[in-house]
Enzyme design. Structure first.
Site, PDB file in Angstrom:
ATOM      1  N   ILE A 137      43.338  33.092  52.542  1.00 47.86           N
ATOM      2  CA  ILE A 137      44.385  33.851  51.841  1.00 47.86           C
ATOM      3  C   ILE A 137      45.219  34.636  52.841  1.00 47.86           C
ATOM      4  CG2 ILE A 137      44.817  35.689  50.169  1.00 47.86           C
ATOM      5  CD1 ILE A 137      42.188  34.797  48.775  1.00 47.86           C
ATOM      6  N   ARG A 147      38.612  42.465  46.641  1.00 43.03           N
ATOM      7  CA  ARG A 147      37.413  42.878  45.922  1.00 43.03           C
ATOM      8  C   ARG A 147      37.408  44.397  45.827  1.00 43.03           C
ATOM      9  NH1 ARG A 147      36.994  38.708  43.925  1.00 43.03           N
ATOM     10  NH2 ARG A 147      35.257  37.225  43.899  1.00 43.03           N
ATOM     11  N   ASP A 164      44.638  45.014  42.004  1.00 39.86           N
ATOM     12  CA  ASP A 164      44.277  43.962  41.059  1.00 39.86           C
ATOM     13  C   ASP A 164      42.771  43.935  40.816  1.00 39.86           C
ATOM     14  OD1 ASP A 164      44.992  41.638  39.412  1.00 39.86           O
ATOM     15  OD2 ASP A 164      43.948  40.454  40.933  1.00 39.86           O
ATOM     16  N   GLU A 170      35.309  47.398  36.428  1.00 38.64           N
ATOM     17  CA  GLU A 170      36.251  46.525  35.719  1.00 38.64           C
ATOM     18  C   GLU A 170      35.795  46.299  34.284  1.00 38.64           C
ATOM     19  OE1 GLU A 170      37.173  42.930  37.843  1.00 38.64           O
ATOM     20  OE2 GLU A 170      37.839  44.007  39.626  1.00 38.64           O
ATOM     21  N   HIS A 228      42.911  41.916  37.478  1.00 35.45           N
ATOM     22  CA  HIS A 228      42.192  40.884  38.250  1.00 35.45           C
ATOM     23  C   HIS A 228      42.797  39.496  37.993  1.00 35.45           C
ATOM     24  CE1 HIS A 228      38.059  40.239  40.314  1.00 35.45           C
ATOM     25  NE2 HIS A 228      38.908  39.321  40.701  1.00 35.45           N
ATOM     26  N   LEU A 229      44.084  39.367  38.300  1.00 38.39           N
ATOM     27  CA  LEU A 229      44.818  38.146  37.986  1.00 38.39           C
ATOM     28  C   LEU A 229      45.272  37.357  39.201  1.00 38.39           C
ATOM     29  CD1 LEU A 229      47.240  39.397  35.155  1.00 38.39           C
ATOM     30  CD2 LEU A 229      45.164  38.031  34.886  1.00 38.39           C
TER      31      LEU A 229
END
Length: 347
Positions: A183, A259, A283, A288, A307-308
């Site tokens: 990433i 994370r 995010d 959560e 969290h998308l």
């Protein structure tokens, strides 16, 4: 041959079976695909299991999984909870292909003890997560969600064009990436196209043209935007806390799409109030979903999403294809491309 496709509402069971057929699984004869659908993402994931065998970020119950695995040699899944109890109850199981970058929903020690190979799917959502991270930078630097919300509420905020309220550009900015895996590499490539200077803190990153490798403290002192991309481990848990936040230039932007455990969320409200943080994009979270009394809910300089980052249709298809490819290698007696445990690595 019985295969269980234990999917959910993102990577559906049919995606696994279609990908397995595309890999030529029917050549192994008697291919029987069973399906099981967990509630995620409508139902949040969480820990599943008891005693010493508890897996994280799992969806569904051990009992439902044990029933569905009856007689299955292989399971393709994203979130199913593979605890020691599941492995003990399913002696026919030989291989689990998890379509995630890290199989946190599998007790890998229990899999080794049971002689079950486990594979994972690194990079499955790299493009999606990288694009999302850059989008979060732009949204925060240019205050796009706030401006949108104000206009929808009937307020024309022309004052946002005033010098003291105006946003900042990525061109010419110094952006620090904490972690430089699949990433982070895509994020760096996109940032360079914007004209940003890219700093990287990652002890495992090789020297590479277009980025500057440095240590974490130096990165934090120099970067006007910091984006987290490290994998969560004992080494990186709580990597960014009060001390690290104090190193940032006044008004810096912090982005976490990786994370929640990488970041200590306690000091964030004070850092925003003091102006040390000029903006925050999240995010992922320490809890959560965040509770109703979460102190950042009302903060105007915070962009928060549920969290998308990896949520694209391409990710779902790519994840299923990687898992199916590992299952097909296993059936052909070939080495796994992405083994996650000792048994899988011996293939």
């Amino acid at each position: 041959m019985r295969v269980l496709a234990a999917g959910d509402h993102f990577v559906a069971p049919d995606l696994f079976l279609e990908a397995l057929r595309a890999e030529g699984a029917t050549e192994f004869g008697g291919f029987e695909g069973r399906t099981l659908t967990a509630g995620w993402p409508t139902d949040p994931f969480g820990p599943v299991g008891t005693g010493e065998s508890v897996v994280e970020e799992a969806s569904g119950s051990e009992d439902d999984l044990i029933d569905a695995l009856d007689g299955a040699r292989i399971c393709l899944t994203q979130m199913a909870p593979f605890t020691a109890r599941v492995f003990d109850a399913c002696p026919d199981l030989e291989m689990v292909a998890v379509c995630r970058g890290g199989p946190v929903n599998v007790d890998l020690a229990a899999a080794d003890a049971a002689g079950v190979a486990v594979a994972q799917a690194p990079g499955r959502n790299a493009a999606a997560a990288a694009e999302f991270a850059v989008g979060m930078m732009l949204a925060t630097l240019r205050r796009i969600p706030l401006a949108d919300g104000e206009l929808r509420d009937g307020r024309w905020r022309g004052d946002f064009y005033a010098y003291d309220e105006a946003g900042l550009e990525l061109e010419g900015a110094t952006v620090g990436l904490v972690g430089y895996g699949a990433i982070g590499r895509i994020v760096a490539r996109v940032l360079r196209a914007f004209g940003a200077t890219v700093l990287v803190s990652d002890p495992y990153a090789p020297a590479e043209e277009g980025i500057e490798l440095t240590d974490l403290d130096d990165l934090l002192r120099r970067a006007s935007v910091v984006s987290l991309h490290a994998r969560l481990s004992d080494e990186t848990r709580g990597l960014i806390g009060a001390r690290e936040l104090d190193l940032l230039p006044h008004g810096a932007v912090l982005v976490n799409t990786a994370r929640g455990g990488l970041l200590d969320y306690g000091p964030l409200p004070a850092a925003l109030e003091s102006g040390r943080l000029g903006g925050l994009a999240l995010d992922v979270y320490d809890v959560e979903p965040p509770p109703d009394d979460w102190p950042l809910h009302a903060a105007p300089n915070v962009v928060a999403t549920p969290h998308l980052a990896g949520a694209t249709r391409q990710t779902a298809h790519r994840a299923a294809a990687i898992a199916a490819g590992e299952a097909a290698r296993f059936l052909r007696g070939e080495a796994l491309a992405h083994p996650a445990n000792a048994v899988g690595g011996k293939r």
